[in-house]
Design a protein around this motif. Structure first.
Motif, short mmCIF file in Angstrom:
data_model
loop_
_atom_site.label_atom_id
_atom_site.label_comp_id
_atom_site.label_asym_id
_atom_site.label_seq_id
_atom_site.Cartn_x
_atom_site.Cartn_y
_atom_site.Cartn_z
N THR A 192 0.86 -1.25 0.00
CA THR A 192 0.01 -0.01 0.05
C THR A 192 0.57 1.26 0.15
OG1 THR A 192 -0.28 -0.10 2.36
CG2 THR A 192 -1.97 -0.91 1.21
N ARG A 246 -6.37 -0.78 -5.50
CA ARG A 246 -7.01 0.35 -4.65
C ARG A 246 -8.52 0.72 -5.30
NH1 ARG A 246 -3.27 4.29 -2.63
NH2 ARG A 246 -3.02 5.10 -4.86
N ASP A 254 -8.71 -0.35 4.44
CA ASP A 254 -7.50 0.38 4.30
C ASP A 254 -6.83 0.33 5.53
OD1 ASP A 254 -9.25 1.95 6.05
OD2 ASP A 254 -9.32 3.43 4.91
N TYR A 314 -8.42 -2.48 -0.48
CA TYR A 314 -7.52 -3.01 -1.26
C TYR A 314 -8.11 -4.51 -1.46
CZ TYR A 314 -4.80 1.20 -0.16
OH TYR A 314 -4.14 2.44 -0.14
#
Length: 277
Positions: A67, A90, A119, A155
């Motif tokens: 991420t 994402r 997230d 995600y």
């Protein structure tokens, strides 16, 4: 039952096929029960924004590492690949005000498998594409959308393999150059009555097909399934409710006080390092 008394009874094979086609996710899905499983749909910006970062080679990066990388925008139709590679998507969603008061889900079909993460780095569930009973491509975002819903970020860790590997069949060697298109990334409103009718019909269809074909219950199942198909009209929620009334009457039938009461108990498990390199 007089087997010469109706078209259904004269041509049971055609009627069984008709009921089976009504629940199949194939060429008839725009006019059968699949057309009603979701009562509203939204896709593309600003409702669904998609970005991807692809891990090099066959690396399996952690959530924290993935991420932090540079993500690039993609759209439905994007190809994930090759086989065994990992791609982090994402997804930023904005639930439209038209869906207020409804249960809203994200439909995400990468044509392979994926893990859904919040997230904050919490794993939520798996994603598995395909047309089998193992298919699961929906993620519940909220049970009841509110006015002014905030933007949400998820995600999805996309894994370029199918449920049983990457061969054409489960016993063939895998293909190392497979590509997997992102087939769907939509927000949808779940139609609970349509889904309930879909599952009712699966049972009714199987009873019509699998019970002894000269048994009264098989004929009753076929008649109930046919009546539901006759009742249904795309876009007419009332026709779905009427279909459920037909299935409820069928399932309420009893054979007598000596009937068995059967309980089904299932379990799930995770196979670790099985089939995958």
């Amino acid at each position: 039952m007089d087997k010469s008394g109706s078209y259904l009874q004269k041509h049971p094979g055609i009627t069984r096929t008709r009921v089976a086609n009504f629940v199949s996710n194939g060429m008839w899905s725009d006019v059968n029960i699949h057309a009603s499983l979701y009562s509203a749909r939204a896709s593309g910006k600003p409702h669904v924004e998609l970005e991807v970062w692809s891990a090099p080679g066959q690396e399996r990066p952690t959530f924290a590492h993935a991420t932090k990388q540079q993500f690039a925008p993609i759209e439905v139709g994007h190809q994930f690949g090759p086989s065994w590679s990992t791609h982090w998507v994402r997804v930023t969603v904005q639930i439209p005000h038209e869906m207020e008061g409804s249960q809203v889900r994200l439909l995400f079909d990468p044509s392979c498998e994926a893990m859904v993460w919040t997230d904050a780095g919490e794993p939520l569930q798996g994603i598995s594409s395909g047309l089998s009973s193992a298919r699961r491509v929906d993620v519940i975002l909220t049970e009841k959308a509110r006015a002014g819903e905030p933007r949400r970020v998820l995600y999805l860790e996309v894994a370029c393999n199918h449920l049983f590997g990457n061969g054409r069949t489960t016993i063939e060697p895998p293909k190392d150059d497979r590509q997997f298109p992102l087939a769907t990334a939509d927000l949808v409103v779940y139609n609970a009555d349509a889904w309930a009718l879909y599952y009712d019909l699966q049972v009714i269809r199987d009873m019509a097909q699998k019970l002894p074909q000269d048994s009264p219950r098989a004929w009753q199942a076929l008649a109930a399934g046919n009546a539901i198909v006759n009742e249904y009209s795309v876009g007419d929620q009332a026709s779905i409710v009427r279909g459920r009334e037909i299935s409820a009457r069928f399932f309420a039938a009893r054979g007598g006080d000596a009937n068995h009461q059967v309980y089904a108990i299932g379990n799930c498990h995770i196979d670790t390092a099985w089939l995958w390199p």
